[in-house]
Scaffold this motif. Structure first.
Motif, PDB file in Angstrom:
ATOM      1  N   HIS A  31      -7.087  -3.428   4.197  1.00 29.15           N
ATOM      2  CA  HIS A  31      -7.919  -2.230   4.060  1.00 29.15           C
ATOM      3  C   HIS A  31      -8.242  -1.709   5.459  1.00 29.15           C
ATOM      4  O   HIS A  31      -8.067  -2.419   6.457  1.00 29.15           O
ATOM      5  CB  HIS A  31      -9.222  -2.545   3.327  1.00 29.15           C
ATOM      6  N   SER A  32      -8.740  -0.509   5.508  1.00 26.03           N
ATOM      7  CA  SER A  32      -9.144   0.057   6.796  1.00 26.03           C
ATOM      8  C   SER A  32     -10.577  -0.357   7.123  1.00 26.03           C
ATOM      9  O   SER A  32     -11.326  -0.836   6.265  1.00 26.03           O
ATOM     10  CB  SER A  32      -9.050   1.584   6.763  1.00 26.03           C
ATOM     11  N   GLU A  58     -13.393   0.916   4.986  1.00 26.52           N
ATOM     12  CA  GLU A  58     -13.636   0.305   3.682  1.00 26.52           C
ATOM     13  C   GLU A  58     -14.189  -1.111   3.781  1.00 26.52           C
ATOM     14  O   GLU A  58     -14.586  -1.698   2.774  1.00 26.52           O
ATOM     15  CB  GLU A  58     -12.328   0.290   2.879  1.00 26.52           C
ATOM     16  N   THR A  98      -0.279   0.820  -6.252  1.00 27.07           N
ATOM     17  CA  THR A  98      -0.148   1.853  -5.222  1.00 27.07           C
ATOM     18  C   THR A  98      -0.679   3.168  -5.806  1.00 27.07           C
ATOM     19  O   THR A  98      -1.188   3.213  -6.926  1.00 27.07           O
ATOM     20  CB  THR A  98       1.327   1.991  -4.813  1.00 27.07           C
ATOM     21  N   LYS A  99      -0.565   4.248  -5.038  1.00 28.95           N
ATOM     22  CA  LYS A  99      -0.999   5.566  -5.520  1.00 28.95           C
ATOM     23  C   LYS A  99       0.140   6.565  -5.322  1.00 28.95           C
ATOM     24  O   LYS A  99       0.335   7.034  -4.198  1.00 28.95           O
ATOM     25  CB  LYS A  99      -2.264   6.008  -4.768  1.00 28.95           C
ATOM     26  N   TYR A 132      -2.370   4.571   5.308  1.00 31.00           N
ATOM     27  CA  TYR A 132      -3.318   4.373   6.411  1.00 31.00           C
ATOM     28  C   TYR A 132      -3.790   2.919   6.472  1.00 31.00           C
ATOM     29  O   TYR A 132      -4.273   2.451   7.501  1.00 31.00           O
ATOM     30  CB  TYR A 132      -4.513   5.322   6.271  1.00 31.00           C
ATOM     31  N   LYS A 133      -3.630   2.179   5.371  1.00 30.05           N
ATOM     32  CA  LYS A 133      -3.980   0.765   5.360  1.00 30.05           C
ATOM     33  C   LYS A 133      -2.787  -0.100   5.770  1.00 30.05           C
ATOM     34  O   LYS A 133      -2.922  -1.076   6.517  1.00 30.05           O
ATOM     35  CB  LYS A 133      -4.415   0.336   3.955  1.00 30.05           C
ATOM     36  N   GLU A 175      -1.317   4.873   0.229  1.00 30.17           N
ATOM     37  CA  GLU A 175      -2.401   4.405   1.099  1.00 30.17           C
ATOM     38  C   GLU A 175      -1.821   3.847   2.398  1.00 30.17           C
ATOM     39  O   GLU A 175      -2.201   2.782   2.871  1.00 30.17           O
ATOM     40  CB  GLU A 175      -3.237   3.343   0.385  1.00 30.17           C
ATOM     41  N   ARG A 224       0.796  -1.238   0.000  1.00 32.39           N
ATOM     42  CA  ARG A 224       0.000   0.000   0.000  1.00 32.39           C
ATOM     43  C   ARG A 224       0.828   1.287   0.000  1.00 32.39           C
ATOM     44  O   ARG A 224       0.245   2.378  -0.011  1.00 32.39           O
ATOM     45  CB  ARG A 224      -0.958   0.038   1.192  1.00 32.39           C
ATOM     46  N   GLU A 225       2.136   1.192   0.053  1.00 32.60           N
ATOM     47  CA  GLU A 225       2.981   2.388   0.034  1.00 32.60           C
ATOM     48  C   GLU A 225       3.693   2.466  -1.310  1.00 32.60           C
ATOM     49  O   GLU A 225       4.285   1.471  -1.742  1.00 32.60           O
ATOM     50  CB  GLU A 225       4.001   2.338   1.169  1.00 32.60           C
TER      51      GLU A 225
END
Length: 406
Positions: free
Chosen positions: A314-315, A318, A102-103, A77-78, A75, A71-72
């Protein structure tokens, strides 16, 4: 800080060298050393030698998970690289390959370098997988040569299928030129607009289903392209019987195809969704009992080369929503080994096969270090204590455990 480590009295299981016996394992300066060549007390200061008594334990090449989502960047936070590799180490993994969704998407040198920079502080080796297409949009290939030069070990648009068959053909050809593995997320989008497996359970729950054909049609395409070109392809997260049969048949014909499945596909079925349990929502979805048995058979007969978690945190934001709106994803780094050991207890596979599926073969398929306890090899080692209970408690998981769902 000791420069040498002696792991004593463990059961060494090293399929790459056809070793399965009780003996010591010596590690010197991060490499496997021959414990019989020079007594440790004579080769170095005894104060620099740490000893671990591994009696009753298995000592195996470090486990490698060839399919995780860290996620890095974007994201965190997830999950992030540090928390994800902490979870990996807790689950016995010494290395992971992280997917590119990823983003921003890992489709460039900049993102790859960022991931590897963060991984310098990680608890496990991190091998980046880059996108096949720019921004994973399926329109144009990424710069495979540049990505390979900067540390990428494979390419995949995982999370999305490559819809364009011509683009996938070019990807297989281009990847072969650069010594990269193509990992296919096999999914026919026009058939996969549901939220769980299509079957009796989806009908009972009134949820739109995804047929197994959504996966197997694309598996067939990837095999056809690999066979036509004489190139290799790796099929990710196989979930159903038809896909397994296609892969089995292709291997018998000599097609250069490898495949992985995940613990949730040989452990759970779509019945886990009863009660609209979003923790059991993933893509590909959990399938029928027939499919689960076919996956287990595929592990036993060599159809599948690897067990990979598809660890996808996921958090709560979600997951704790209506089933239709919940994100797809399940975590697995901490539970993969215990669930896979159950296959050994149940006689589906033996101990050597387990190590092949979780260490030897992932290293070979990705072309990375590990998978062996040969003298001189990098000392990535997992010690498995078969008597140690493993309570599955979120409070004992890594620091982002409270926001991760399984």
């Amino acid at each position: 800080m000791p420069t040498s480590l002696l792991i004593k009295n463990g059961r060494i299981i090293d399929p790459a060298n056809k070793v399965d016996c009780i003996r010591d394992l010596l590690i010197v300066d991060g490499r496997i050393a021959d414990p019989t060549a020079v007594p440790p007390s004579e080769s170095s200061d005894s104060s620099e030698i740490q000893e671990i008594d591994a009696a009753g334990c298995w000592v195996v090449p470090g486990l490698i998970d060839m399919h995780v989502h860290l996620r890095e960047p974007g994201e965190e936070y997830k999950e992030d690289i540090l928390s994800g590799t902490r979870a990996a180490a807790a689950g016995g993994f010494t290395a992971v390959a992280c997917m590119p969704n990823t983003k921003p998407v890992n489709d460039s040198r900049a993102v790859t370098v960022l991931i590897l920079s963060q991984a310098e502080k990680a608890d496990a080796r991190v091998y980046p997988v880059a996108a096949i297409s720019q921004n994973s949009q399926g329109n144009a290939l990424t710069e495979f040569g540049e990505l390979k030069a900067n540390g990428v070990v494979a390419v995949s648009d995982d999370g999305l299928p490559v819809r364009d068959s011509q683009l996938m053909r070019r990807a297989m050809e281009y990847a072969d030129d650069h010594g990269l593995l193509v990992i296919s997320h096999s999914e026919e989008p026009s058939l996969s607009n549901g939220v769980m497996n299509e079957g009796i359970i989806s009908t009972r729950l009134g949820l739109k289903g995804i047929p197994t054909a959504a996966e197997s049609i694309m598996v067939y395409r990837e095999i056809a392209l690999a066979e036509c070109l004489g190139k290799r392809v790796h099929i990710a997260h196989v979930s159903c019987a038809m896909s397994a049969e296609l892969i089995r048949s292709a291997k018998a014909r000599g097609v250069r195809v490898t495949a992985e499945t995940a613990p949730h596909y040989f452990t759970l079925t779509d019945e886990a969704v009863m009660g609209y349990t979003t923790n059991a929502k993933m893509n590909p979805p959990l399938r029928s009992e027939k499919d689960r048995q076919a996956i287990r058979q595929g592990l036993a007969d060599g159809t599948f080369d690897a067990i990979a978690t598809d660890h996808a945190p996921h958090s709560m934001l979600e997951k704790e929503v209506e089933f239709d709106r919940a994100m797809n994803g399940i975590i697995g780094l901490e539970t993969s080994l215990p669930l896979s050991l159950a296959l050994v207890r149940e006689g589906v596979i033996n101990e050597q096969k387990l190590v092949e599926l979780m260490s030897v073969n992932p290293a070979r398929i990705l072309g990375v270090e590990g998978g062996t306890l040969s003298t001189g090899a990098v000392a990535d080692v997992t010690v498995i204590n078969l008597t140690l209970p493993l309570p599955i408690l979120k409070s004992r998981w890594s620091r982002k455990a409270r926001t991760r769902h399984f």
